[in-house]
Each structure stands twice: as structure tokens, then as C-alpha cells.
Design a protein around this motif. Structure first.
Motif, mmCIF file in Angstrom:
data_model
loop_
_atom_site.group_PDB
_atom_site.id
_atom_site.type_symbol
_atom_site.label_atom_id
_atom_site.label_comp_id
_atom_site.label_asym_id
_atom_site.label_seq_id
_atom_site.Cartn_x
_atom_site.Cartn_y
_atom_site.Cartn_z
ATOM 1 N N PRO A 60 13.463 -0.393 -28.106
ATOM 2 C CA PRO A 60 14.220 -1.492 -27.484
ATOM 3 C C PRO A 60 15.105 -1.006 -26.347
ATOM 4 N N HIS A 61 15.317 -1.886 -25.375
ATOM 5 C CA HIS A 61 16.178 -1.620 -24.224
ATOM 6 C C HIS A 61 17.108 -2.812 -24.009
ATOM 7 N N VAL A 62 18.184 -2.558 -23.304
ATOM 8 C CA VAL A 62 19.080 -3.626 -22.865
ATOM 9 C C VAL A 62 19.104 -3.620 -21.341
ATOM 10 N N ARG A 63 19.531 -4.740 -20.774
ATOM 11 C CA ARG A 63 19.551 -4.850 -19.316
ATOM 12 C C ARG A 63 20.874 -4.298 -18.771
ATOM 13 N N PHE A 64 20.773 -3.319 -17.892
ATOM 14 C CA PHE A 64 21.959 -2.746 -17.273
ATOM 15 C C PHE A 64 21.531 -2.058 -15.973
ATOM 16 N N PRO A 65 22.291 -2.217 -14.888
ATOM 17 C CA PRO A 65 23.536 -2.976 -14.744
ATOM 18 C C PRO A 65 23.314 -4.481 -14.801
ATOM 19 N N LEU A 81 23.465 -8.468 -21.281
ATOM 20 C CA LEU A 81 22.718 -7.310 -21.771
ATOM 21 C C LEU A 81 21.365 -7.708 -22.344
ATOM 22 N N PHE A 82 21.285 -8.889 -22.937
ATOM 23 C CA PHE A 82 20.044 -9.322 -23.574
ATOM 24 C C PHE A 82 19.385 -10.470 -22.802
ATOM 25 N N GLY A 83 19.866 -10.735 -21.592
ATOM 26 C CA GLY A 83 19.305 -11.808 -20.776
ATOM 27 C C GLY A 83 18.124 -11.346 -19.953
ATOM 28 N N GLY A 84 17.433 -12.313 -19.356
ATOM 29 C CA GLY A 84 16.303 -11.993 -18.505
ATOM 30 C C GLY A 84 16.754 -11.568 -17.121
ATOM 31 N N GLN A 85 15.786 -11.127 -16.332
ATOM 32 C CA GLN A 85 16.093 -10.744 -14.954
ATOM 33 C C GLN A 85 16.467 -12.001 -14.178
ATOM 34 N N PHE A 187 24.734 0.072 -27.207
ATOM 35 C CA PHE A 187 25.047 -0.531 -28.509
ATOM 36 C C PHE A 187 25.188 -2.049 -28.409
ATOM 37 N N GLY A 188 24.913 -2.614 -27.238
ATOM 38 C CA GLY A 188 25.063 -4.057 -27.056
ATOM 39 C C GLY A 188 26.494 -4.482 -26.835
ATOM 40 N N ARG A 189 27.346 -3.572 -26.356
ATOM 41 C CA ARG A 189 28.761 -3.854 -26.174
ATOM 42 C C ARG A 189 29.120 -3.847 -24.681
ATOM 43 N N GLU A 190 29.313 -5.052 -24.117
ATOM 44 C CA GLU A 190 29.778 -5.135 -22.732
ATOM 45 C C GLU A 190 31.229 -4.659 -22.619
#
Length: 487
Positions: A60-65, A81-85, A187-190
Motif C-alpha cells: 500500500p501507498h499514500v498520496r504525498f505531497p 493522503l488517501f484521495g485520488g489524483q 502512517f496516514g498522519r497529516e
């Protein structure tokens, strides 16, 4: 943080989300010494991707930046972090009724404790809008200059604007009251679970100082019982021989004279027989858990220099005396051709801005929230190498006659001054280390010239065992690996 096709930048998620249950046996790596040192049960290879069947497991990956901008109209938009492009919905940017993909910004910020977050664009320009939604930011790149001065950040709502000139200067973000929030996107923490408050440093999204892996490695040492060849195993399996050897112990250790007598009688190597017999007495591998790095490498040194190995094992060394190499025997005690070896490399954490290798360092970030996870990601590589043991007496004589300490002193002082400037602890480097390090590089070059091409992977282990009555000395060992990295 990795770049993917379609202009996507994603960050690998923490280990908590890698597998729904414990990884299957096919992915596990067993390395008892390193597992005991790192307090883990086993290690796990990252699952491979198959073009035919697809991936069985998806990492799994999260979106960043989170901040993106449109390459056509330069409008900025922040995702999650979990949204689409994000897509630019402007009519002039739409394609066939579908919005244009927005591009992740090229700069982010990090702190010396390993946290990472988006660049504070609104604070940088002094935006007075109530929130990111109210602001209408634009990322206008390359209009007046190719440098950062040519990138303008504007807010159409409050009319504030500023170029990115000076954004990479050390105290530039402190001047706009931007400090680290402790964000841990993997960790999914903004925003961090705990406030950090450290100063932020602007970095390029793909620059090398964004991520420094903390890696612990280990050369696999077979259990002492596995090192028994057929002749030694036959000696120890004979009841009369085993009773004679095991009953003549001294303080729980085999008696060297008794072992030597049996070895001479049975025609086997006395050292190998003593090692195997002691391991049987201990009822274990004969290896105690190494706590420090020095102890850990000493175990490998002892096996490479002294212990008999078997061609059937994953570590096999053929040794020759330094006297076999003519004048080189005045400086070299022995040379070992490492026919087979296996090295395990484990990722224990990572740091940012400056490399840190000690997992206990607060600047080394963890790979998982749950510290009871019994595994860490790792790879194992197999190859061959060269082991060279330098004669300690020759080194001592060189130290006395050539007096290298006076020449090395100014170099080490300048070296440590630069380490201090980079907030790194000083290192106690002496003339012996510099000599053996230079010799290692000379041997690498010679191997390159002899082979016609550089080794695909060469790892030089430099150790400085203390000089003892046994005559142990400095060692150099190299392991050529089946990997695509350079020396």
C-alpha cells in the motif's frame, strides 16, 4: 516517496498495512543472529510483481505531497493522503469533458527528526484567507527565470504573492513562523500524533536527503553442527569417542589436549573437531547474541578466519597462507576465497536530512506504529568474495617506523570538523584504518582491471580487531553480490 506514471507521487505506507495476516512462509527470511539482535522472529522479502498473474500482495501507498498544480493554468489544489489524483476542472484545461491531471509540486519540507510535510505555501506568501479551500493559489513556474526566483506563488483571493527565492535557506521557514507539525504520512498522519515543533527545511521531492535508509546487515553463519564434515561427524557419532571427549571437559569447555589426541588418532582437523564438539556440548549454534556492532562483526571475522566450513553450507571459505604469495607473506597472514555466502540486509527505519544508522536514535523514524510486529522487511543476496587478513605485527612495525600518526592527525581533525558542522558525532579514525581503507580501494581497482569490468556489487567490511597473543590482525573482506548497485 516514488514517482509513478501519469505524474503521480506516492509514499510507501507503514508495515502495519502491508499484509492482512502474517506473511506466508515463501516470503520469510530466517537469519537467527540478526533476528536476535533486532528482537524479531523473522524477516520478509517484499513480494514480487508478476506480469502474467499480477501481484499476489500489493504494497500500500499514500498520496504525498498533497499540493498539486495544473501544468496549463497553474491553479493549485490540495488533496488528501488517501484521495485520488486531483483534476483541474477549468474549461480551458479539460480534455473531452474530463479534467486535466494535476502535477504534484516539486518541493516539500522535512525536519531533522524525520517528519515530512507539504511546503507551507500560504504562510510563505502571507495568505490571509481562512483556509486552503478559501484560498485560490497558483504555482506559476519558469516565467521569468529558470531558478526558484522564476517560480511565483500567488493567491487570487487575497492578492498575496511571492517567489520561492530563498526557500531553501536554513532559517527561511522559521521567518514565516512555519514549524514541524510532526506529520508522518506513511502512517496516514497529516499531522503528527505528537507535536514536534522542530525547524523545517525545504527539500526537493526527489532529492537524496529526503530519505536515508537505516540498514542492518549480517553474513549468515551456519550453526557449528552444520559445519561438521563427514569425517568429524563420524568421529563424534561414535559413542566411545564422544564419551572420551565430553567427559574430559574443563569448566564446561572441551579439553584441547584430549581433542587433539582424538583428532590425531582419527586423522581429522583438531580445531574443527574442537569447534563441533563444543557446539554439541552447548546444545546450540555456539553463537551468543551479539549486542554491539563490534561483537557482531567479530563473530563473522572468527568464522571467516578460523572456523572450518563445508561446501554444502551457505558459507564456504577456502583459505591459503600468506606465505604462498611470496613477498606478500610479510604483510598478509592468510587469504580466504569465499566460494559461497549469504548476506541479509534489513531495513530498520529511516532518517531525513542527515543519515542516521542507529535504530535507537530519535531521528530514525519507525516503520510501523505497532512495535509488536514480529518482522521487518529485508532482502537476502548470495555471492562470493575475498577475505584477506593483514598481519598485526607488520602493521605495528609500520606504525613505529613510518610514524603516520603525525600525517594523519590534521586530516582527521579537518574530517571531524566537517562532521561537527553537519551535526554528526566525531569519529576516531587512526592511521591503520586509513591504510586499510586505501588498500581496499586499490584492490577494488585491481579487480576491475583484471576482470575487465567492475564487480556488480562489492561490499568491503573493514574491522580492526585488537592485537592479541593469538596474532589476530586487521582484516579486509569483500563480497561480490548479484545486485545492480555500484561499489
Amino acid at each position: 516517496m516514488n514517482d509513478f506514471r501519469n505524474d503521480e507521487a506516492l509514499m510507501c505506507a507503514g508495515l502495519d498495512e502491508w499484509f492482512p495476516t502474517l506473511p506466508e512462509q515463501a516470503l520469510r527470511i530466517q537469519e537467527e543472529r540478526l533476528a536476535a539482535r533486532l528482537n524479531r522472529e523473522f524477516f520478509v522479502r517484499p513480494p514480487e510483481f508478476s506480469e502474467e498473474a499480477g501481484p499476489k500482495y500489493k504494497i500500500p501507498h499514500v498520496r504525498f505531497p498533497l499540493w498539486h498544480y495544473c501544468p496549463r493554468c497553474f491553479r493549485m489544489k490540495r488533496t488528501t493522503l488517501f484521495g485520488g489524483q486531483p483534476l483541474c476542472e477549468e474549461k480551458t484545461c479539460s480534455r473531452s469533458g474530463r479534467g486535466r491531471r494535476m502535477i504534484p509540486v516539486r518541493i516539500v519540507t522535512a525536519c531533522e527528526l524525520g517528519h515530512i510535510e507539504d511546503f507551507p505555501f500560504r504562510k510563505w506568501i502571507g495568505c490571509t484567507c481562512a483556509s486552503d479551500i478559501d484560498a485560490e493559489l497558483y504555482f506559476k513556474a519558469g516565467r521569468s527565470a529558470a531558478s526558484l526566483a522564476g517560480i511565483k506563488i500567488e493567491c487570487a483571493a487575497c492578492k498575496q504573492k511571492r517567489s520561492l527565492a530563498g526557500a531553501f535557506e536554513k532559517e527561511s521557514l522559521s521567518a514565516v513562523n512555519a514549524t514541524c507539525s510532526g506529520a508522518q504520512p506513511w502512517f496516514g498522519r497529516e499531522i503528527g500524533a505528537e507535536s514536534c515543533g522542530a525547524g523545517l527545511q525545504t527539500v526537493q521531492r526527489g532529492s537524496s536527503n529526503v530519505y536515508f535508509p537505516a540498514v542492518q546487515s549480517s553474513i549468515y553463519i551456519p550453526p557449528a553442527q552444520a559445519a561438521e564434515n563427514e569425517d568429524i561427524r563420524r568421529v563424534l557419532d561414535t559413542p566411545a569417542n564422544w564419551i572420551g571427549i565430553s567427559s574430559g571437559t574443563i569448566d564446561g569447555k572441551v579439553n584441547p589436549q584430549v581433542v587433539a589426541a582424538f583428532a590425531a588418532m582419527m586423522g581429522v582437523d583438531a580445531t574443527a573437531l574442537a569447534t563441533a564438539a563444543q557446539a554439541r556440548l552447548d546444545g546450540s549454534t555456539g553463537q551468543r547474541i551479539a549486542v554491539t556492532e563490534e561483537e557482531f562483526r567479530w563473530q563473522e571475522y572468527d568464522v571467516l578466519s578460523n572456523v572450518a566450513t563445508d561446501p554444502a553450507d551457505e558459507l564456504f571459505v577456502e583459505r591459503r597462507s600468506g606465505k604462498d604469495y611470496g613477498w606478500l607473506g610479510d604483510y598478509v597472514r592468510q587469504v580466504g576465497l569465499v566460494r559461497k555466502l549469504r548476506e541479509t540486509r534489513v531495513l530498520t527505519g529511516f532518517s531525513r536530512l542527515m543519515p542516521k544508522s542507529d535504530p535507537s536514535d530519535p531521528a530514525v523514524q519507525r516503520l510501523s506504529i505497532d512495535q509488536t510486529i514480529p518482522w521487518l522487511p529485508a532482502i537476502d543476496v548470495r555471492g562470493e568474495g575475498i577475505f584477506i587478513e593483514i598481519d598485526a605485527d607488520a602493521i605495528k612495525k609500520w606504525m613505529v617506523e613510518s610514524k603516520p600518526a603525525g600525517r594523519v592527525g590534521p586530516l582527521v581533525s579537518e574530517f571531524n570538523a566537517r562532521r561537527t558542522a553537519r551535526m554528526l558525532p566525531p569519529r576516531n579514525v587512526d592511521a591503520r584504518f586509513m591504510m586499510i581503507h586505501s588498500l581496499a580501494h586499490a584492490l577494488i581497482k585491481e579487480l576491475t582491471f583484471s576482470c575487465g569490468y567492475p564487480p556488480p556489487r562489492a561490499t568491503w567490511r573493514l574491522s580492526r580487531p585488537s592485537t592479541t597473543s593469538s596474532g589476530r590482525g586487521l582484516t579486509i573482506s569483500s563480497a561480490a553480490r548479484r545486485a545492480s548497485q555500484g561499489c
